[in-house]
Write a protein that holds these residues in place. Structure first.
Motif, PDB file in Angstrom:
ATOM      1  N   PRO A   1       4.828  -1.479   2.251  1.00  0.00           N
ATOM      2  CA  PRO A   1       6.020  -1.143   1.459  1.00  0.00           C
ATOM      3  C   PRO A   1       6.330  -2.270   0.477  1.00  0.00           C
ATOM      4  O   PRO A   1       7.324  -2.983   0.605  1.00  0.00           O
TER       5      PRO A   1
ATOM      6  N   GLN B   1       3.686   0.706  -5.591  1.00  0.00           N
ATOM      7  CA  GLN B   1       3.530   1.129  -4.199  1.00  0.00           C
ATOM      8  C   GLN B   1       2.173   1.783  -3.990  1.00  0.00           C
ATOM      9  O   GLN B   1       1.813   2.721  -4.697  1.00  0.00           O
TER      10      GLN B   1
ATOM     11  N   LEU C   1      13.767  -0.132   4.943  1.00  0.00           N
ATOM     12  CA  LEU C   1      12.861  -1.268   5.089  1.00  0.00           C
ATOM     13  C   LEU C   1      13.131  -2.038   6.367  1.00  0.00           C
ATOM     14  O   LEU C   1      12.215  -2.590   6.987  1.00  0.00           O
TER      15      LEU C   1
ATOM     16  N   THR D   1      10.904   3.627  -6.368  1.00  0.00           N
ATOM     17  CA  THR D   1       9.910   3.123  -5.410  1.00  0.00           C
ATOM     18  C   THR D   1       8.512   3.679  -5.671  1.00  0.00           C
ATOM     19  O   THR D   1       7.529   3.120  -5.188  1.00  0.00           O
TER      20      THR D   1
ATOM     21  N   PHE E   1       7.771   6.845   2.003  1.00  0.00           N
ATOM     22  CA  PHE E   1       8.182   5.444   2.052  1.00  0.00           C
ATOM     23  C   PHE E   1       8.436   5.016   3.499  1.00  0.00           C
ATOM     24  O   PHE E   1       7.977   3.956   3.943  1.00  0.00           O
TER      25      PHE E   1
ATOM     26  N   ILE F   1       6.344   2.196   5.789  1.00  0.00           N
ATOM     27  CA  ILE F   1       7.037   1.103   6.481  1.00  0.00           C
ATOM     28  C   ILE F   1       6.634   1.064   7.952  1.00  0.00           C
ATOM     29  O   ILE F   1       6.309   0.004   8.507  1.00  0.00           O
TER      30      ILE F   1
END
Length: 278
Positions: free
Chosen positions: A41, A74, A171, A200, A207, A211
């Protein structure tokens, strides 16, 4: 040899999650190992004052090379990274959404791309890289890069929004439902998806998956005595099969097969281990 993350100065922490310095030097007779770099991430600005690296996309065979300063967004796939004998990289790992705020470039345009940073920043970035090559120590390098980030912050393109707080929640391991995230950001679900990709590069679900996968990957490297079921449970997977599916989706390999490659990475030859998110 060095592989270390550094906490940024207080005045840049809104934009920078951490600075990372990796410095390896290999003798002439030593073979140069490659690093199978899994999705993380992270959106980064990376300076290579000495030897650059070759980045290969296994899915297509495409190679990118000879870039002294790189910007990458990303990633959701593995890249193979081949380094030189005097390898030094100083990475700026941005807070989620911060790169968009600094540049105004939609993050989805940078997703899975390893790009010449001069395209998005002025030729000043070359001067920063030259300063890093001439630096007397790592502290001087961090000061040089921090000053450059400060110059970007002074002219940043986009303001902070509530959605930027949502990124940080994810996150740091929180997992609210999409409706909760949208409510916290004062957006509809569709607006949340659009803003999320804009800032992002990916949607909220992907996402969050990256993570969690990254946490499992780092935990395995840090605690090799843990069996795979324990890693799966500690990283909030339903079971080992769920974790194995994520490895297959992100790396194309089983966890065991991917870590057989990971154990030959450059940092492993020097007994260095990265940390993992808590």
């Amino acid at each position: 040899m060095l592989l270390k993350d550094f906490i940024p100065a207080p005045d840049v922490r809104e934009f920078v999650q951490l600075f990372r310095i990796v410095h390896f030097q290999f003798e002439k007779e030593q073979p140069l190992p490659f690093k199978a770099y899994p999705p993380r991430p992270e959106q980064c600005l990376a300076f290579y004052p000495f030897d650059t690296e070759v980045v290969e996309y296994p899915s297509s065979g495409l190679q990118v090379k000879h870039l002294p300063v790189v910007l990458y967004g990303q990633f959701s796939q593995v890249t193979n990274r081949m380094i030189g004998r005097n390898f030094l990289v100083v990475q700026v790992v941005f807070q989620p959404g911060a790169l968009y705020r600094l540049t105004g470039v939609p993050a989805n345009e940078l997703c899975n791309r390893y790009i010449d940073a001069e395209i998005y920043f002025s030729s000043q970035i070359r001067f920063v890289n030259e300063q890093l090559a001439a630096a007397t120590d790592y502290a001087n390098m961090l000061e040089t890069v921090t000053d450059f980030i400060r110059s970007l912050i002074r002219t940043h393109k986009k303001q902070r929004l509530l959605i930027d707080d949502v990124f940080l929640q994810l996150l740091h391991g929180k997992k609210p439902r999409l409706e909760q995230l949208a409510a916290q950001a004062c957006l509809s679900s569709k607006q949340l998806e659009r803003k999320f990709k804009e800032r992002t590069g990916v949607n909220p679900k992907l996402f969050e998956r990256i993570i969690r996968f990254d946490k499992a990957f780092r935990l395995r490297n840090a605690r090799q005595e843990f069996d795979w079921l324990r890693i799966a449970v500690e990283c909030n997977y339903h079971d080992y099969q769920h974790l194995a599916k994520e490895y297959k989706d992100f790396t194309g390999l089983t966890p065991i097969a991917f870590h057989e490659i990971e154990n030959k990475a450059p940092e492993r030859q020097f007994g260095l281990i990265e940390g993992y998110y808590e």
